[in-house]
Design a protein around this motif. Structure first.
Motif, PDB file in Angstrom:
ATOM      1  N   GLN A  49       0.850  -1.191   0.000  1.00  0.00           N
ATOM      2  CA  GLN A  49       0.000   0.000   0.000  1.00  0.00           C
ATOM      3  C   GLN A  49       0.883   1.237   0.000  1.00  0.00           C
ATOM      4  O   GLN A  49       1.383   1.670   1.042  1.00  0.00           O
ATOM      5  CB  GLN A  49      -0.896  -0.014   1.238  1.00  0.00           C
ATOM      6  N   VAL A  50       1.114   1.784  -1.210  1.00  0.00           N
ATOM      7  CA  VAL A  50       1.903   2.993  -1.418  1.00  0.00           C
ATOM      8  C   VAL A  50       1.221   3.821  -2.505  1.00  0.00           C
ATOM      9  O   VAL A  50       0.405   3.291  -3.261  1.00  0.00           O
ATOM     10  CB  VAL A  50       3.363   2.672  -1.851  1.00  0.00           C
ATOM     11  N   PRO A  51       1.541   5.117  -2.614  1.00  0.00           N
ATOM     12  CA  PRO A  51       0.980   5.919  -3.705  1.00  0.00           C
ATOM     13  C   PRO A  51       1.499   5.405  -5.049  1.00  0.00           C
ATOM     14  O   PRO A  51       2.701   5.457  -5.316  1.00  0.00           O
ATOM     15  CB  PRO A  51       1.477   7.331  -3.431  1.00  0.00           C
ATOM     16  N   ARG A  52       0.626   4.892  -5.856  1.00  0.00           N
ATOM     17  CA  ARG A  52       1.019   4.257  -7.128  1.00  0.00           C
ATOM     18  C   ARG A  52       1.652   5.239  -8.109  1.00  0.00           C
ATOM     19  O   ARG A  52       2.435   4.828  -8.964  1.00  0.00           O
ATOM     20  CB  ARG A  52      -0.180   3.572  -7.781  1.00  0.00           C
ATOM     21  N   GLU A  53       1.362   6.531  -7.982  1.00  0.00           N
ATOM     22  CA  GLU A  53       1.926   7.499  -8.922  1.00  0.00           C
ATOM     23  C   GLU A  53       3.431   7.686  -8.751  1.00  0.00           C
ATOM     24  O   GLU A  53       4.097   8.241  -9.614  1.00  0.00           O
ATOM     25  CB  GLU A  53       1.206   8.854  -8.822  1.00  0.00           C
ATOM     26  N   TYR A  54       3.987   7.203  -7.636  1.00  0.00           N
ATOM     27  CA  TYR A  54       5.427   7.288  -7.397  1.00  0.00           C
ATOM     28  C   TYR A  54       6.153   5.972  -7.670  1.00  0.00           C
ATOM     29  O   TYR A  54       7.357   5.882  -7.478  1.00  0.00           O
ATOM     30  CB  TYR A  54       5.708   7.743  -5.963  1.00  0.00           C
ATOM     31  N   VAL A  55       5.432   4.965  -8.108  1.00  0.00           N
ATOM     32  CA  VAL A  55       6.014   3.652  -8.394  1.00  0.00           C
ATOM     33  C   VAL A  55       6.590   3.667  -9.800  1.00  0.00           C
ATOM     34  O   VAL A  55       5.925   4.093 -10.750  1.00  0.00           O
ATOM     35  CB  VAL A  55       4.957   2.533  -8.248  1.00  0.00           C
ATOM     36  N   LYS A  56       7.838   3.228  -9.924  1.00  0.00           N
ATOM     37  CA  LYS A  56       8.483   3.127 -11.232  1.00  0.00           C
ATOM     38  C   LYS A  56       9.049   1.726 -11.381  1.00  0.00           C
ATOM     39  O   LYS A  56       9.766   1.250 -10.505  1.00  0.00           O
ATOM     40  CB  LYS A  56       9.597   4.154 -11.372  1.00  0.00           C
ATOM     41  N   ASN A  57       8.731   1.071 -12.466  1.00  0.00           N
ATOM     42  CA  ASN A  57       9.191  -0.297 -12.735  1.00  0.00           C
ATOM     43  C   ASN A  57       8.839  -1.239 -11.581  1.00  0.00           C
ATOM     44  O   ASN A  57       9.642  -2.070 -11.175  1.00  0.00           O
ATOM     45  CB  ASN A  57      10.701  -0.333 -12.993  1.00  0.00           C
ATOM     46  N   ASN A  58       7.633  -1.075 -11.031  1.00  0.00           N
ATOM     47  CA  ASN A  58       7.142  -1.896  -9.913  1.00  0.00           C
ATOM     48  C   ASN A  58       8.025  -1.788  -8.673  1.00  0.00           C
ATOM     49  O   ASN A  58       8.098  -2.719  -7.879  1.00  0.00           O
ATOM     50  CB  ASN A  58       6.975  -3.357 -10.321  1.00  0.00           C
ATOM     51  N   GLU A  59       8.693  -0.659  -8.492  1.00  0.00           N
ATOM     52  CA  GLU A  59       9.546  -0.431  -7.329  1.00  0.00           C
ATOM     53  C   GLU A  59       9.368   0.997  -6.832  1.00  0.00           C
ATOM     54  O   GLU A  59       9.026   1.892  -7.598  1.00  0.00           O
ATOM     55  CB  GLU A  59      11.011  -0.677  -7.682  1.00  0.00           C
ATOM     56  N   ILE A  60       9.601   1.183  -5.537  1.00  0.00           N
ATOM     57  CA  ILE A  60       9.552   2.505  -4.940  1.00  0.00           C
ATOM     58  C   ILE A  60      10.601   2.561  -3.830  1.00  0.00           C
ATOM     59  O   ILE A  60      10.869   1.547  -3.189  1.00  0.00           O
ATOM     60  CB  ILE A  60       8.144   2.846  -4.397  1.00  0.00           C
ATOM     61  N   VAL A  61      11.203   3.717  -3.653  1.00  0.00           N
ATOM     62  CA  VAL A  61      12.161   3.933  -2.576  1.00  0.00           C
ATOM     63  C   VAL A  61      11.505   4.908  -1.605  1.00  0.00           C
ATOM     64  O   VAL A  61      11.035   5.973  -2.008  1.00  0.00           O
ATOM     65  CB  VAL A  61      13.499   4.496  -3.102  1.00  0.00           C
ATOM     66  N   LEU A  62      11.453   4.530  -0.331  1.00  0.00           N
ATOM     67  CA  LEU A  62      10.775   5.326   0.683  1.00  0.00           C
ATOM     68  C   LEU A  62      11.749   5.801   1.758  1.00  0.00           C
ATOM     69  O   LEU A  62      12.552   5.018   2.255  1.00  0.00           O
ATOM     70  CB  LEU A  62       9.668   4.499   1.346  1.00  0.00           C
TER      71      LEU A  62
END
Length: 175
Positions: A39-52
């Motif tokens: 559960q993360v903001p999908r608009e910040y997901v790139k290539n099915n990955e996100i750095v938080l």
């Protein structure tokens, strides 16, 4: 209890590295492989990955549990609830120096324990390249732009001053 029945070491290592980062004044980042369980903001997901960014300043109500990492954070000014299954965390590292640990991707939070891979990367938010979890596969962190962190307004860390040979450091009083 035998080795196959024991709990995963991943949540303990994540908590330990988070503590190490905060104790040393570093900013802890987690790289997450995103799927329908994250559960993360999908608009910040790139290539099915996100750095938080999971630092104290970037989050509220942070809980580093054995099954999930949960917190609230602001993205573009709006508060969001974040929930990441521990099995989807593929790395935790310090933003300033890239020191941290990468993990093989697992599908479930209660998957069999796997050995982490210690890593050092260039100080930048990584794009994480990975293959499906399998024996002998290694997660590799490579430098990329800083667009997918939880805090978009974080500036790049300043370069430390270079020591001048033969001179002692001194403070300058500014009034």
């Amino acid at each position: 209890m035998n080795a196959l029945d024991s709990t995963s070491t991943r949540p303990y290592l994540i908590r330990a590295l988070y503590d190490w980062c905060t104790d040393n004044g570093l900013t802890p980042y987690v790289a997450v492989a995103v799927d329908e369980t994250v559960q993360v903001p999908r608009e910040y997901v790139k290539n099915n990955e996100i750095v938080l960014n999971i630092s104290f300043d970037a989050t509220s109500s942070l809980k580093l549990g054995n099954d999930f990492i949960e917190f609230k954070a602001r993205f573009a000014g709006s508060a969001r609830e974040i929930m990441v299954p521990i099995g989807r965390v593929i790395a935790i590292y310090a933003r300033e120096n890239g020191q941290g640990m990468a993990f093989p991707l697992t599908d479930t939070p209660s998957a069999a324990p796997q050995s982490p891979v210690e890593t050092e990367v260039e100080p930048a938010a990584p794009v994480v390249e990975h293959a499906p979890a399998a024996e002998g596969k290694i997660v590799q962190l490579v430098p990329a732009n800083n667009n997918s962190s939880a805090r978009d307004d974080d500036p790049e860390p300043p370069e430390p001053p270079k020591p001048q040979q033969g001179k002692r450091p001194s403070l300058k009083r500014v009034k």
